[in-house]
Design a protein around this motif. Sequence first.
Motif: not given
Length: 297
Positions: A213-226, A228-236
């Motif tokens: 999952d990376w969509t929850n991070g996309l919607y609810y997480i702006n803090d880079e310390s939180l 997830s691996i999928q959110q980070l790797l998707n951004k990369m």
Amino acid sequence: MGIKSKQEKIFTGAAHVVLIFLCLLAVIPFWLLIASSFTEEQAAVNYGYQFWPTVFSTEAYQYILRQWSQIGHAYGITIIVTAIGTTAAILFISMFAYGLIQKDVPGMKVIFILVLITMLFSGGIVPTYYIYTNVIHVKNTIWGLILPNLLMNGFTVILVKNYFDNNIPKDLIEAAEVDGANHVHILFKLVMPLSKPILATIGLLTGISYWNDWTNGLYYINDESLYSIQQLLNKMNENIQFLATNAAALGNINVGSMPSNTVRMAIAVVAILPVLVIYPFFQKYFSRGITMGAVKG
């Protein structure tokens, strides 16, 4: 009895051919992915992706390892989220499904219909986002990666309910009730231990959902310390410069030599490797649980 007819041999041979073909369709993309991740960047640009590295290189993985403090932290967040979310999902789904099989409880049919409705309709992204951010307040908390959408859904509830209905002997539950056991003891001491295949199946499905999952991070997480691996790797993956900017601050990367095509492949390998390692241990439960849980109750 042990001698196969000619038709059976032909059918068995044809079935093996089809299964081998399907296996190749599943394995070949993974092999191409891994081979490409070990290819030198310029060779990948010149010759395209090959089933064997044209020029072998670990540059993409070295590039990722230089950022391991950030990626490792994201892995830790994902492991915590997956562990908590999967455990909670199994618990809540089991309790919900056990409640649905209680035929003598008024209103269970109505609740079951409501569960089916959630499989066909949803409130939409905007109302869901509003509730989770303004009512439950999960914005920029780890719960923003756990609670929304993935914790429980109608499909998994129905799978577990059908398994309970068709594979747990009613006489066994009635005997436990006669012996004085309450519903909590029956569920946790009797029903769940007898339901390992379906619970392992639900755990695998839910765990993979949390891990990918990376969509929850996309919607609810702006803090880079939180992240997830999928959110980070998707951004990369979308913007390699994001990784270069963080690494350049440490003075340990040459931005001009930064790989892009091969590092995307390496990122994909890093993301799916844990799932590939864990899945074989659950495969026997997965096939059995899906088959039995799909039976109409």
